[in-house]
Design a protein around this motif. Structure first.
Motif, PDB file in Angstrom:
ATOM      1  N   LYS A 266      36.432  17.431 -32.429  1.00  0.00           N
ATOM      2  CA  LYS A 266      37.169  16.437 -31.792  1.00  0.00           C
ATOM      3  C   LYS A 266      38.705  16.730 -31.731  1.00  0.00           C
ATOM      4  O   LYS A 266      38.325  16.452 -30.666  1.00  0.00           O
ATOM      5  N   GLU A 267      39.723  17.479 -32.282  1.00  0.00           N
ATOM      6  CA  GLU A 267      39.989  17.960 -31.434  1.00  0.00           C
ATOM      7  C   GLU A 267      40.542  19.036 -30.432  1.00  0.00           C
ATOM      8  O   GLU A 267      41.196  18.261 -28.869  1.00  0.00           O
ATOM      9  N   ARG A 268      38.810  19.761 -30.181  1.00  0.00           N
ATOM     10  CA  ARG A 268      39.322  20.398 -29.282  1.00  0.00           C
ATOM     11  C   ARG A 268      38.813  20.169 -27.987  1.00  0.00           C
ATOM     12  O   ARG A 268      39.295  20.490 -27.098  1.00  0.00           O
TER      13      ARG A 268
ATOM     14  N   THR B   3      35.191   6.930 -25.595  1.00  0.00           N
ATOM     15  CA  THR B   3      36.320   7.831 -25.420  1.00  0.00           C
ATOM     16  C   THR B   3      36.296   6.919 -23.321  1.00  0.00           C
ATOM     17  O   THR B   3      37.833   7.258 -22.757  1.00  0.00           O
TER      18      THR B   3
ATOM     19  N   TYR C 228      31.668  22.609 -33.757  1.00  0.00           N
ATOM     20  CA  TYR C 228      31.374  21.291 -34.258  1.00  0.00           C
ATOM     21  C   TYR C 228      30.432  21.989 -35.648  1.00  0.00           C
ATOM     22  O   TYR C 228      29.976  22.144 -36.194  1.00  0.00           O
TER      23      TYR C 228
ATOM     24  N   GLY D 121      33.117  22.812 -37.952  1.00  0.00           N
ATOM     25  CA  GLY D 121      33.173  21.054 -38.355  1.00  0.00           C
ATOM     26  C   GLY D 121      33.450  19.665 -37.442  1.00  0.00           C
ATOM     27  O   GLY D 121      34.210  20.142 -35.727  1.00  0.00           O
ATOM     28  N   SER D 122      33.317  18.354 -37.522  1.00  0.00           N
ATOM     29  CA  SER D 122      33.117  17.715 -36.781  1.00  0.00           C
ATOM     30  C   SER D 122      34.284  17.653 -36.234  1.00  0.00           C
ATOM     31  O   SER D 122      35.473  16.884 -35.583  1.00  0.00           O
ATOM     32  N   ASN D 123      36.214  17.542 -37.560  1.00  0.00           N
ATOM     33  CA  ASN D 123      37.072  17.147 -37.370  1.00  0.00           C
ATOM     34  C   ASN D 123      37.684  18.076 -35.768  1.00  0.00           C
ATOM     35  O   ASN D 123      38.415  18.326 -35.172  1.00  0.00           O
ATOM     36  N   ALA D 124      37.439  19.456 -36.447  1.00  0.00           N
ATOM     37  CA  ALA D 124      37.450  20.887 -34.903  1.00  0.00           C
ATOM     38  C   ALA D 124      37.376  20.857 -33.709  1.00  0.00           C
ATOM     39  O   ALA D 124      38.127  20.418 -32.654  1.00  0.00           O
TER      40      ALA D 124
END
Length: 350
Positions: free
Chosen positions: A65-67, A103, A56, A60-63
């Protein structure tokens, strides 16, 4: 559909029925502080949380979240199984009521297993604890157990609580015995945990006419007693317990069990060694080295703890003191009960 609830609603559910609170943060976060009575079913373990947090910050945020989704997907069957083993209604929470609790609640909802989500997470609970302590009005009369080290004050509090008397066990909440050796063999509480346990008991006893607690300094281990409670304790009826030296030594050995932690006891002794007259300190050192704990404890009491206690006891006026001379803890307990009966009888006379 995920249903968010506020802290007040969570308290209502807990008072109405058996309700399970589930902290989905990492074990490290859970062990540092949680809502009392909660269990831990983490979305990420400590290493996974650190990994996602690093991604994060660096990517970044998207990476991140994906991990995070990749990690969580692999443990999903185990996660759902853990929740399905809980047969009560339940609420999940994380730090701020964010991604982790969302989640968890969403996945459970999709699998047909409903869980509420605490709005604001544990942060909202912590804010409530701080505010409630700041505004708490303590009116119950304080009966404060004092006495030389080893006079069984903790044992007496346990017996009083077992017999239905209102007890605020400050050392128990602090998870510290209040001496230089007090942390040995136990994990001390932090301030957040201490205050959470304290406000639970204060609210449970808010209509009690009196409270029992132990005479403590303002700081116990790693925690500090709130100013209002400390002042109330100091103004209360001070019950001083006197037991024979051999009984005190026996109580200390049963409580501390130094033979299980010989190195730690020696380390703790070295912290106070310079405050004890050199020949006596040397004698104590030799007794500890030879695991002659009864002799070591008696010398520590006579030459370190007792003189300090005598000085502290002089701070209270005589009209606030009640002296109990007993041969055993059980005898002291009986005298405390007699004291309460007399106090109640005097009030009825008035």
């Amino acid at each position: 559909m995920v249903q968010d609830i506020k802290l007040e609603r969570l308290f209502e559910l807990k008072n109405k029925e058996t309700h399970t609170m589930i902290d989905v943060r990492s074990p490290k976060e859970f062990n540092e502080a949680t809502i009392p009575g909660s269990i831990n079913i983490p979305i990420f373990d400590n290493d996974e949380r650190a990994e996602v947090g690093t991604i994060y910050k660096q990517v970044g945020s998207n990476a991140a979240k994906e991990r995070g989704l990749e990690i969580f997907s692999a443990k999903l069957p185990e996660f759902i199984k853990a929740f399905r083993s809980i047969q009560t209604s339940k609420t999940v929470f994380c730090w701020r009521g964010g991604m982790r609790s969302k989640t968890a609640a969403t996945v459970l909802d999709l699998m047909g297993d409903h869980a509420f989500r605490l709005s604001g997470g544990i942060r909202s609970y912590r804010q409530w604890v701080v505010k409630t302590l700041e505004n708490y009005q303590l009116t119950a009369e304080a009966y404060v157990l004092n006495g030389y080290t080893g006079t069984g004050k903790t044992i007496l509090l346990e017996k009083l609580k077992k017999n239905g008397y209102p007890v605020i066990d400050l050392e128990g909440m602090a998870s510290h015995r209040g001496s230089i050796f007090g942390q040995i063999g136990i994990k001390p509480s932090n301030q957040k945990d201490f205050e959470s346990l304290l406000i639970n008991d204060l609210l449970a006893y808010q209509n009690a006419p009196f409270l029992f607690m132990e005479g403590e300094s303002k700081r116990i281990g790693k925690v500090t007693i709130p100013e209002f409670l400390y002042n109330h304790k100091e103004a209360g009826t001070q019950i001083f317990i006197n037991l024979p030296m051999e009984e005190r030594v026996k109580n200390i050995l049963e409580d501390y069990q130094p033979w299980n932690y010989p190195e730690k006891f020696m380390e703790a002794f070295k912290l106070i060694q310079k405050r004890i007259h050199t020949p006596i300190a040397k004698e104590i050192y030799e007794h500890l080295s030879n695991e002659e704990y009864s002799a070591a404890v008696q010398l520590l009491l006579e030459y370190y703890y007792d003189p300090r206690y005598e000085h502290a006891a002089e701070a209270f006026s005589e009209d606030k003191k009640v002296i109990i001379d007993a041969q055993t803890v059980d005898e002291a307990f009986d005298q405390i009960q007699d004291l309460l009966k007399k106090a109640e009888w005097n009030k009825q006379k008035l």
